[in-house]
Write a protein that holds these residues in place. Structure first.
Motif, PDB file in Angstrom:
ATOM      1  N   HIS A 129       0.944  -1.134   0.141  1.00 55.81           N
ATOM      2  CA  HIS A 129       0.072   0.190   0.096  1.00 55.81           C
ATOM      3  C   HIS A 129       0.757   1.299  -0.066  1.00 55.81           C
ATOM      4  O   HIS A 129       1.949   1.058   0.096  1.00 55.81           O
ATOM      5  N   SER A 130       0.344   2.337  -0.241  1.00 57.13           N
ATOM      6  CA  SER A 130       1.066   3.659  -0.150  1.00 57.13           C
ATOM      7  C   SER A 130       0.278   4.560   0.628  1.00 57.13           C
ATOM      8  O   SER A 130      -0.841   4.669   0.617  1.00 57.13           O
ATOM      9  N   GLU A 131       1.111   5.459   1.111  1.00 59.53           N
ATOM     10  CA  GLU A 131       0.217   6.634   2.232  1.00 59.53           C
ATOM     11  C   GLU A 131       0.690   7.887   1.775  1.00 59.53           C
ATOM     12  O   GLU A 131       2.203   8.174   1.257  1.00 59.53           O
ATOM     13  N   HIS A 132       0.264   9.159   1.834  1.00 61.33           N
ATOM     14  CA  HIS A 132       0.590  10.286   1.958  1.00 61.33           C
ATOM     15  C   HIS A 132       0.953  10.833   3.266  1.00 61.33           C
ATOM     16  O   HIS A 132       0.065  10.414   4.234  1.00 61.33           O
ATOM     17  N   ALA A 133       2.196  11.379   3.518  1.00 57.15           N
ATOM     18  CA  ALA A 133       2.595  12.141   4.920  1.00 57.15           C
ATOM     19  C   ALA A 133       2.212  13.477   4.850  1.00 57.15           C
ATOM     20  O   ALA A 133       2.501  14.050   3.831  1.00 57.15           O
ATOM     21  N   LEU A 134       1.484  13.850   5.658  1.00 56.68           N
ATOM     22  CA  LEU A 134       1.014  15.163   5.858  1.00 56.68           C
ATOM     23  C   LEU A 134       1.447  16.059   7.068  1.00 56.68           C
ATOM     24  O   LEU A 134       1.602  15.129   8.211  1.00 56.68           O
ATOM     25  N   VAL A 135       1.572  17.214   7.166  1.00 54.66           N
ATOM     26  CA  VAL A 135       2.278  18.032   8.197  1.00 54.66           C
ATOM     27  C   VAL A 135       1.189  19.371   8.393  1.00 54.66           C
ATOM     28  O   VAL A 135       1.103  19.978   7.632  1.00 54.66           O
ATOM     29  N   LEU A 136       0.732  19.508   9.768  1.00 57.17           N
ATOM     30  CA  LEU A 136       0.106  20.763  10.141  1.00 57.17           C
ATOM     31  C   LEU A 136       1.277  21.590  10.683  1.00 57.17           C
ATOM     32  O   LEU A 136       1.830  21.164  12.087  1.00 57.17           O
ATOM     33  N   SER A 137       1.580  22.919  10.509  1.00 58.43           N
ATOM     34  CA  SER A 137       2.376  23.788  11.192  1.00 58.43           C
ATOM     35  C   SER A 137       2.091  25.058  11.915  1.00 58.43           C
ATOM     36  O   SER A 137       2.724  25.742  12.330  1.00 58.43           O
ATOM     37  N   SER A 138       0.667  25.187  11.719  1.00 58.10           N
ATOM     38  CA  SER A 138       0.028  26.328  12.193  1.00 58.10           C
ATOM     39  C   SER A 138      -1.299  26.163  12.471  1.00 58.10           C
ATOM     40  O   SER A 138      -1.871  24.719  12.128  1.00 58.10           O
ATOM     41  N   ALA A 212       1.879  13.524  16.473  1.00 61.56           N
ATOM     42  CA  ALA A 212       1.503  12.837  15.167  1.00 61.56           C
ATOM     43  C   ALA A 212      -0.091  12.580  15.701  1.00 61.56           C
ATOM     44  O   ALA A 212      -0.310  12.305  16.936  1.00 61.56           O
ATOM     45  N   ILE A 213      -1.041  12.263  14.814  1.00 61.34           N
ATOM     46  CA  ILE A 213      -2.025  11.787  14.996  1.00 61.34           C
ATOM     47  C   ILE A 213      -2.328  10.587  14.217  1.00 61.34           C
ATOM     48  O   ILE A 213      -2.102  10.417  13.032  1.00 61.34           O
ATOM     49  N   TYR A 214      -2.739   9.279  15.032  1.00 61.45           N
ATOM     50  CA  TYR A 214      -2.766   8.268  14.298  1.00 61.45           C
ATOM     51  C   TYR A 214      -4.140   7.364  14.744  1.00 61.45           C
ATOM     52  O   TYR A 214      -4.904   8.050  15.545  1.00 61.45           O
ATOM     53  N   GLY A 215      -4.730   6.333  14.018  1.00 56.87           N
ATOM     54  CA  GLY A 215      -5.554   5.611  14.559  1.00 56.87           C
ATOM     55  C   GLY A 215      -7.049   6.397  14.596  1.00 56.87           C
ATOM     56  O   GLY A 215      -7.754   6.303  15.520  1.00 56.87           O
ATOM     57  N   PHE A 216      -7.182   7.352  13.378  1.00 55.20           N
ATOM     58  CA  PHE A 216      -8.468   8.320  13.654  1.00 55.20           C
ATOM     59  C   PHE A 216      -9.724   7.385  13.154  1.00 55.20           C
ATOM     60  O   PHE A 216      -9.503   7.059  11.864  1.00 55.20           O
ATOM     61  N   ALA A 217     -10.484   7.436  13.726  1.00 55.40           N
ATOM     62  CA  ALA A 217     -11.778   6.678  13.131  1.00 55.40           C
ATOM     63  C   ALA A 217     -13.233   7.138  13.896  1.00 55.40           C
ATOM     64  O   ALA A 217     -12.987   7.625  15.016  1.00 55.40           O
ATOM     65  N   GLY A 228     -15.719  14.234  12.667  1.00 54.80           N
ATOM     66  CA  GLY A 228     -14.106  13.998  12.435  1.00 54.80           C
ATOM     67  C   GLY A 228     -13.469  15.398  12.145  1.00 54.80           C
ATOM     68  O   GLY A 228     -12.225  15.577  12.756  1.00 54.80           O
ATOM     69  N   ARG A 229     -13.853  16.352  11.546  1.00 55.80           N
ATOM     70  CA  ARG A 229     -13.453  17.461  11.142  1.00 55.80           C
ATOM     71  C   ARG A 229     -13.063  18.305  12.697  1.00 55.80           C
ATOM     72  O   ARG A 229     -11.975  18.824  12.822  1.00 55.80           O
ATOM     73  N   ASN A 230     -14.102  18.123  13.702  1.00 54.88           N
ATOM     74  CA  ASN A 230     -14.014  18.990  14.672  1.00 54.88           C
ATOM     75  C   ASN A 230     -13.074  18.444  15.621  1.00 54.88           C
ATOM     76  O   ASN A 230     -12.192  19.114  16.474  1.00 54.88           O
ATOM     77  N   ALA A 231     -13.019  16.949  15.560  1.00 55.37           N
ATOM     78  CA  ALA A 231     -11.972  16.425  16.551  1.00 55.37           C
ATOM     79  C   ALA A 231     -10.531  16.501  15.922  1.00 55.37           C
ATOM     80  O   ALA A 231      -9.651  16.762  16.884  1.00 55.37           O
ATOM     81  N   LEU A 232     -10.442  16.374  14.685  1.00 51.46           N
ATOM     82  CA  LEU A 232      -8.879  16.873  14.300  1.00 51.46           C
ATOM     83  C   LEU A 232      -8.486  18.228  14.490  1.00 51.46           C
ATOM     84  O   LEU A 232      -7.403  18.513  14.928  1.00 51.46           O
ATOM     85  N   GLY A 236      -5.398  18.994  16.773  1.00 48.76           N
ATOM     86  CA  GLY A 236      -4.238  19.748  16.430  1.00 48.76           C
ATOM     87  C   GLY A 236      -3.984  21.136  17.031  1.00 48.76           C
ATOM     88  O   GLY A 236      -2.860  21.373  17.247  1.00 48.76           O
ATOM     89  N   GLU A 237      -5.117  21.676  17.602  1.00 47.04           N
ATOM     90  CA  GLU A 237      -5.017  23.025  18.305  1.00 47.04           C
ATOM     91  C   GLU A 237      -4.281  22.667  19.531  1.00 47.04           C
ATOM     92  O   GLU A 237      -3.285  23.459  20.037  1.00 47.04           O
ATOM     93  N   GLN A 238      -4.663  21.507  20.432  1.00 48.93           N
ATOM     94  CA  GLN A 238      -4.151  21.157  21.633  1.00 48.93           C
ATOM     95  C   GLN A 238      -2.891  20.911  21.275  1.00 48.93           C
ATOM     96  O   GLN A 238      -1.854  21.515  22.500  1.00 48.93           O
TER      97      GLN A 238
END
Length: 281
Positions: A129-138, A212-217, A228-232, A236-238
């Motif tokens: 399988h393949s995955e995109h890696a993403l980063v939130l910096s703000s 990092a955030i993992y196991g999001f369901a 999901g949007r609000n949880a992420l 991220g803010e915390q």
């Protein structure tokens, strides 16, 4: 010279960090080295292979166990490539993982690494399988905070719900050590709640500047409601407010819906990584 390391010293970790910086400066993207796991090596067995030339580290391959699956990730110094170092590291890894009775071994290769792709295929690797890696910096963007939503540390009473969420989302049971790892030095597993009722789960980890955030369901009947949007956004803010400079997550390349959600919150793709299943015989 090849070193089979049982645990990593402060010298080893600094050398790995220097090599990582040089490789990323040359190749761009990122390397999936899981620094929290590197710093927490038990020292009881070989989990890392290092290739030294005098005091200079020219190659590295790390073992990352997740239940009956082992992931391998590594790098070779830009100036030392085409010298067979990557092949030698993988040669040394094979007898170490074959004796462990694993279900699968996955070699993680950045899609941009032609040499890494060639090495994986030469060893009989098959793309799993393949995955995109993403980063939130703000701070996350889009939408507003939902007062009824909460993130709460999972206890053993909530474990069956978490396991069910993960199996529904990812199609396989969670690792056996999940119960012992609800809260550890590497991270915490959280329940996503709406008005006190469990509706999903996610796991957060923190290692110095990186989180990092993992196991999001999210429970399927509650999907499509903005949970999901609000949880992420909340997670991220915390994490950023607590001092993390970056929040990482990964998403399957064929999951366009999730990728769209993450990028709409401000996560930026930094690399695409291919996971090659290696032969176990």
């Amino acid at each position: 010279m090849l070193e089979q390391a049982k645990g990593l010293s402060a010298r080893d970790l600094e050398a790995i960090a220097r090599l990582e910086r040089r490789v990323v400066e040359t190749d761009g993207g990122r390397l999936k080295l899981e620094w929290g796991m590197l710093r927490a090596r038990s020292g009881e067995r070989v989990e890392d292979l290092l290739w030294w030339e005098g005091e200079r580290l020219l190659g590295f391959l790390g073992f990352y166990g997740f239940g009956s699956t082992l992931e391998l990730a590594g790098m070779v110094a830009p100036e030392a490539r085409r010298r067979g170092i990557g092949t030698a590291l993988l040669d040394a890894a094979v007898p170490l993982y074959l004796r462990q009775g694993l279900r699968e071994v996955l070699l993680i290769v950045p899609r941009s690494s032609v040499a890494g792709q060639r090495l994986a295929l030469s060893r009989g690797g098959v793309l799993d399988h393949s995955e995109h890696a993403l980063v939130l910096s703000s701070a996350p963007v889009g939408g507003r905070d939902e007062p009824a939503l909460g993130l709460r540390q999972v206890t053993t009473a909530g474990l069956p719900f978490v396991l069910r969420m993960l199996e529904q989302a990812f199609g396989e049971p969670a690792p056996d050590e999940m119960a012992a790892d609800l809260e550890s030095s590497r991270g915490r597993t959280l329940l996503i709640e709406m008005s006190g009722s469990a509706v999903g789960t996610l796991r957060i980890t923190r290692d110095e500047d990186d989180a990092a955030i993992y196991g999001f369901a999210v429970d399927p009947p509650r999907q499509g409601q903005g949970i999901g949007r609000n949880a992420l956004r909340r997670a991220g803010e915390q994490l950023l407010s607590a001092g993390a400079r970056r929040v990482r997550l990964e998403v399957a390349v064929d999951n366009d819906r999730a990728l769209g959600l993450y990028t709409s919150l401000g996560f930026t793709p930094v690399a695409t990584e291919d996971y090659f299943a290696l032969p176990l015989s």
